[in-house]
Every structure is written in structure tokens, then in C-alpha cells.
Design a protein around this motif. Structure first.
Motif, PDB file in Angstrom:
ATOM      1  N   MET A  10      47.034  85.684  57.705  1.00 24.83           N
ATOM      2  CA  MET A  10      45.817  84.953  57.986  1.00 24.83           C
ATOM      3  C   MET A  10      44.648  85.775  57.444  1.00 24.83           C
ATOM      4  SD  MET A  10      44.325  83.778  61.738  1.00 24.83           S
ATOM      5  CE  MET A  10      45.116  85.119  62.585  1.00 24.83           C
ATOM      6  N   VAL A  11      43.697  85.107  56.817  1.00 26.60           N
ATOM      7  CA  VAL A  11      42.491  85.757  56.314  1.00 26.60           C
ATOM      8  C   VAL A  11      41.310  85.202  57.102  1.00 26.60           C
ATOM      9  CG1 VAL A  11      41.054  86.207  54.300  1.00 26.60           C
ATOM     10  CG2 VAL A  11      43.528  86.017  54.022  1.00 26.60           C
ATOM     11  N   ILE A  12      40.554  86.121  57.711  1.00 30.20           N
ATOM     12  CA  ILE A  12      39.465  85.758  58.618  1.00 30.20           C
ATOM     13  C   ILE A  12      38.150  86.292  58.078  1.00 30.20           C
ATOM     14  CG2 ILE A  12      38.576  85.980  60.973  1.00 30.20           C
ATOM     15  CD1 ILE A  12      41.544  86.830  61.705  1.00 30.20           C
ATOM     16  N   LEU A  13      37.142  85.435  58.074  1.00 27.74           N
ATOM     17  CA  LEU A  13      35.782  85.847  57.751  1.00 27.74           C
ATOM     18  C   LEU A  13      35.038  86.039  59.062  1.00 27.74           C
ATOM     19  CD1 LEU A  13      33.312  86.278  55.895  1.00 27.74           C
ATOM     20  CD2 LEU A  13      33.013  83.776  55.900  1.00 27.74           C
ATOM     21  N   GLY A  14      34.590  87.245  59.307  1.00 28.25           N
ATOM     22  CA  GLY A  14      33.766  87.532  60.477  1.00 28.25           C
ATOM     23  C   GLY A  14      32.306  87.542  60.078  1.00 28.25           C
ATOM     24  N   ILE A  15      31.454  86.985  60.934  1.00 31.09           N
ATOM     25  CA  ILE A  15      30.021  86.941  60.643  1.00 31.09           C
ATOM     26  C   ILE A  15      29.223  87.397  61.859  1.00 31.09           C
ATOM     27  CG2 ILE A  15      28.049  85.448  60.075  1.00 31.09           C
ATOM     28  CD1 ILE A  15      29.933  83.715  58.449  1.00 31.09           C
ATOM     29  N   ASP A  16      28.287  88.304  61.592  1.00 34.02           N
ATOM     30  CA  ASP A  16      27.288  88.742  62.568  1.00 34.02           C
ATOM     31  C   ASP A  16      25.966  88.166  62.085  1.00 34.02           C
ATOM     32  OD1 ASP A  16      25.895  90.147  64.585  1.00 34.02           O
ATOM     33  OD2 ASP A  16      25.539  91.822  63.208  1.00 34.02           O
ATOM     34  N   PRO A  17      25.542  87.009  62.644  1.00 33.70           N
ATOM     35  CA  PRO A  17      24.379  86.316  62.088  1.00 33.70           C
ATOM     36  C   PRO A  17      23.044  86.965  62.435  1.00 33.70           C
ATOM     37  CG  PRO A  17      25.178  85.149  64.019  1.00 33.70           C
ATOM     38  CD  PRO A  17      26.120  86.294  63.780  1.00 33.70           C
ATOM     39  N   GLY A  18      22.139  86.877  61.488  1.00 40.10           N
ATOM     40  CA  GLY A  18      20.770  87.322  61.689  1.00 40.10           C
ATOM     41  C   GLY A  18      19.948  86.862  60.504  1.00 40.10           C
ATOM     42  N   LEU A  19      18.703  86.547  60.712  1.00 36.62           N
ATOM     43  CA  LEU A  19      17.874  86.048  59.617  1.00 36.62           C
ATOM     44  C   LEU A  19      17.559  87.162  58.612  1.00 36.62           C
ATOM     45  CD1 LEU A  19      16.496  83.620  58.390  1.00 36.62           C
ATOM     46  CD2 LEU A  19      14.494  84.101  59.813  1.00 36.62           C
ATOM     47  N   ALA A  20      17.253  88.348  59.085  1.00 34.20           N
ATOM     48  CA  ALA A  20      16.974  89.462  58.180  1.00 34.20           C
ATOM     49  C   ALA A  20      18.257  90.067  57.621  1.00 34.20           C
ATOM     50  CB  ALA A  20      16.160  90.536  58.900  1.00 34.20           C
ATOM     51  N   HIS A  21      19.294  90.132  58.461  1.00 34.67           N
ATOM     52  CA  HIS A  21      20.569  90.742  58.056  1.00 34.67           C
ATOM     53  C   HIS A  21      21.722  89.932  58.629  1.00 34.67           C
ATOM     54  CE1 HIS A  21      18.327  94.290  56.818  1.00 34.67           C
ATOM     55  NE2 HIS A  21      17.719  94.243  57.994  1.00 34.67           N
ATOM     56  N   THR A  22      22.494  89.302  57.774  1.00 36.78           N
ATOM     57  CA  THR A  22      23.709  88.617  58.195  1.00 36.78           C
ATOM     58  C   THR A  22      24.888  89.430  57.675  1.00 36.78           C
ATOM     59  OG1 THR A  22      22.755  86.401  58.292  1.00 36.78           O
ATOM     60  CG2 THR A  22      25.118  86.526  57.932  1.00 36.78           C
ATOM     61  N   GLY A  23      25.582  90.075  58.600  1.00 37.67           N
ATOM     62  CA  GLY A  23      26.742  90.858  58.214  1.00 37.67           C
ATOM     63  C   GLY A  23      27.948  89.958  58.038  1.00 37.67           C
ATOM     64  N   TRP A  24      28.818  90.317  57.100  1.00 37.93           N
ATOM     65  CA  TRP A  24      30.065  89.588  56.899  1.00 37.93           C
ATOM     66  C   TRP A  24      31.189  90.585  56.634  1.00 37.93           C
ATOM     67  CZ3 TRP A  24      32.556  90.298  52.285  1.00 37.93           C
ATOM     68  CH2 TRP A  24      31.800  90.755  51.213  1.00 37.93           C
ATOM     69  N   GLY A  25      32.385  90.190  57.021  1.00 38.35           N
ATOM     70  CA  GLY A  25      33.551  91.026  56.785  1.00 38.35           C
ATOM     71  C   GLY A  25      34.788  90.157  56.700  1.00 38.35           C
ATOM     72  N   VAL A  26      35.645  90.467  55.752  1.00 39.87           N
ATOM     73  CA  VAL A  26      36.881  89.710  55.563  1.00 39.87           C
ATOM     74  C   VAL A  26      38.050  90.608  55.947  1.00 39.87           C
ATOM     75  CG1 VAL A  26      38.327  88.450  53.923  1.00 39.87           C
ATOM     76  CG2 VAL A  26      35.835  88.382  53.686  1.00 39.87           C
ATOM     77  N   VAL A  27      38.871  90.088  56.874  1.00 40.98           N
ATOM     78  CA  VAL A  27      40.030  90.822  57.380  1.00 40.98           C
ATOM     79  C   VAL A  27      41.273  89.996  57.121  1.00 40.98           C
ATOM     80  CG1 VAL A  27      41.142  91.585  59.519  1.00 40.98           C
ATOM     81  CG2 VAL A  27      38.736  92.074  59.138  1.00 40.98           C
ATOM     82  N   GLU A  28      42.334  90.667  56.706  1.00 40.59           N
ATOM     83  CA  GLU A  28      43.623  90.006  56.516  1.00 40.59           C
ATOM     84  C   GLU A  28      44.603  90.544  57.550  1.00 40.59           C
ATOM     85  OE1 GLU A  28      46.926  89.153  53.020  1.00 40.59           O
ATOM     86  OE2 GLU A  28      45.158  90.357  52.566  1.00 40.59           O
ATOM     87  N   THR A  29      45.348  89.648  58.169  1.00 41.42           N
ATOM     88  CA  THR A  29      46.342  90.069  59.155  1.00 41.42           C
ATOM     89  C   THR A  29      47.733  89.710  58.663  1.00 41.42           C
ATOM     90  OG1 THR A  29      46.299  87.996  60.398  1.00 41.42           O
ATOM     91  CG2 THR A  29      44.725  89.677  61.041  1.00 41.42           C
ATOM     92  N   ARG A  30      48.661  90.566  58.975  1.00 40.86           N
ATOM     93  CA  ARG A  30      50.092  90.324  58.759  1.00 40.86           C
ATOM     94  C   ARG A  30      50.791  90.871  59.990  1.00 40.86           C
ATOM     95  NH1 ARG A  30      51.356  89.518  52.889  1.00 40.86           N
ATOM     96  NH2 ARG A  30      49.317  89.604  51.918  1.00 40.86           N
ATOM     97  N   GLY A  31      51.273  89.949  60.818  1.00 35.73           N
ATOM     98  CA  GLY A  31      51.834  90.372  62.093  1.00 35.73           C
ATOM     99  C   GLY A  31      50.726  90.977  62.935  1.00 35.73           C
ATOM    100  N   SER A  32      50.959  92.181  63.434  1.00 36.60           N
ATOM    101  CA  SER A  32      49.939  92.838  64.251  1.00 36.60           C
ATOM    102  C   SER A  32      49.036  93.757  63.428  1.00 36.60           C
ATOM    103  CB  SER A  32      50.604  93.637  65.372  1.00 36.60           C
ATOM    104  OG  SER A  32      51.420  94.642  64.813  1.00 36.60           O
ATOM    105  N   ALA A  33      49.298  93.871  62.126  1.00 39.65           N
ATOM    106  CA  ALA A  33      48.486  94.745  61.275  1.00 39.65           C
ATOM    107  C   ALA A  33      47.261  94.004  60.748  1.00 39.65           C
ATOM    108  CB  ALA A  33      49.319  95.251  60.112  1.00 39.65           C
ATOM    109  N   CYS A  34      46.143  94.708  60.747  1.00 42.07           N
ATOM    110  CA  CYS A  34      44.884  94.177  60.227  1.00 42.07           C
ATOM    111  C   CYS A  34      44.383  95.126  59.147  1.00 42.07           C
ATOM    112  CB  CYS A  34      43.815  94.165  61.318  1.00 42.07           C
ATOM    113  SG  CYS A  34      43.645  92.657  62.226  1.00 42.07           S
ATOM    114  N   ARG A  35      43.838  94.551  58.073  1.00 39.33           N
ATOM    115  CA  ARG A  35      43.194  95.403  57.082  1.00 39.33           C
ATOM    116  C   ARG A  35      41.956  94.698  56.558  1.00 39.33           C
ATOM    117  NH1 ARG A  35      43.814  94.744  51.535  1.00 39.33           N
ATOM    118  NH2 ARG A  35      45.122  92.994  50.955  1.00 39.33           N
TER     119      ARG A  35
END
Length: 168
Positions: free
Chosen positions: A1-26
Motif C-alpha cells: 500500500m502506498v500512502i500520501l500523508g499530509i500536514d495541511p497549512g496555508l504557509a506550509h503544507t507538508g507531504w510524505g509518501v510511505v510504502e508498506t509491505r506487511g508490517s514494514a514501512c518505508r
């Protein structure tokens, strides 16, 4: 599964993409969309939406984990954050991502073990969980990765519960 995480903000919107395989995340990638107060609101929200659409196209997430808005005493700040959050959700909805929403406390609880964690603790645990060789910067990107890790944990737990019900 590939997940896009977002920390919203008008001045700064953080984003991060994480891939999971079983219990492992990278972590696959992370960053921050930055806008300035001198820009018109349509330009700022448009940049957030376009940049996140580019991230989605490049990394192909299927799920979104986004931080919900904390309405403290600063209503003006909460409204600006809500606008940025809306622009982010539009980009993700257009791409067909399913949405998971989490409070800041839920994200901290999932990543650090306490909802009262500070930014340094969140960054340290994100670094540890994702086996990064440094704390993700800026903090907004670390928070976005934390949201993605939270979603991965919640999804894994939900799937385990469903599998147990099928077996019994």
C-alpha cells in the motif's frame, strides 16, 4: 500500500509518501509546499493543489492520511488551514485516493505512544520507524510522514480484525 500523508497549512503544507509491505514501512519521498502571505489566496491554494497532484502522479499513492484541524483560540489560523486542507483534499479526490482523517493526538499516539508528544519526539520516531538516516525536515514533512504511518497502523489493525472475524 502506498500512502500520501499530509500536514495541511496555508504557509506550509507538508507531504510524505510511505510504502508498506506487511508490517514494514518505508519513506518513498517527502517535502513541503510553501506559499507566502503576500500572494493572493487563489495562487496559494492553487499551488498546494497542483503540487500535490504532481506528487500523486509521480508516486502513485492510493490512500490519503490527512491531519484534521485543531480549532484552538486562533480562528483566523484555523480558517487558513481549513482552506489549505480543502485544496489538498481536492487534489487527492480528483486522483481517486481514499481518505483517512486523524487528529493530531491520534497521529502522535500512533507514532510516539502518547498524544502529548512534541515535534522533536515525532520527528525522532518517524526517523526510527522509517529507518531514515536523519530527522525529516521541515517539521511539516515529518508530521505528514507521521500521518501516513498512523494510517498504515490503523489500516493494518483494521485488516487484522477483519481477518480474525472471517476465521472465527
Amino acid at each position: 500500500m502506498v500512502i500520501l500523508g499530509i500536514d495541511p497549512g496555508l504557509a506550509h503544507t507538508g507531504w510524505g509518501v510511505v510504502e508498506t509491505r506487511g508490517s514494514a514501512c518505508r519513506a518513498r519521498a517527502y517535502g513541503c509546499v510553501t506559499t507566502t502571505a503576500g500572494e493572493p489566496i487563489d495562487v496559494r491554494l492553487g499551488r498546494i493543489c497542483r503540487t500535490l497532484a504532481e506528487v500523486i502522479e509521480k508516486y502513485g499513492p492510493t490512500e490519503l492520511a490527512i491531519e484534521s484541524i485543531y480549532f484552538g483560540e486562533n480562528t483566523k489560523s484555523a480558517i487558513a488551514t481549513a482552506q489549505a486542507r480543502g485544496a489538498a483534499i481536492v487534489a487527492c479526490s480528483t486522483a481517486g485516493l481514499s481518505v483517512g482523517e486523524y487528529t493530531p493526538m491520534q497521529i502522535k499516539q500512533a507514532v510516539v505512544g502518547t498524544g502529548a508528544a512534541d515535534k522533536h519526539q515525532v520527528a525522532y520516531m518517524v526517523r526510527s520507524i522509517l529507518a531514515l538516516d536523519h530527522d525529516p525536515r521541515p517539521d511539516h514533512a515529518a508530521d505528514a510522514l507521521a500521518a501516513a504511518v498512523c494510517h498504515a497502523n490503523v489500516t493494518r489493525t483494521k485488516n487484522l480484525g477483519q481477518a480474525r472475524r472471517v476465521l472465527t
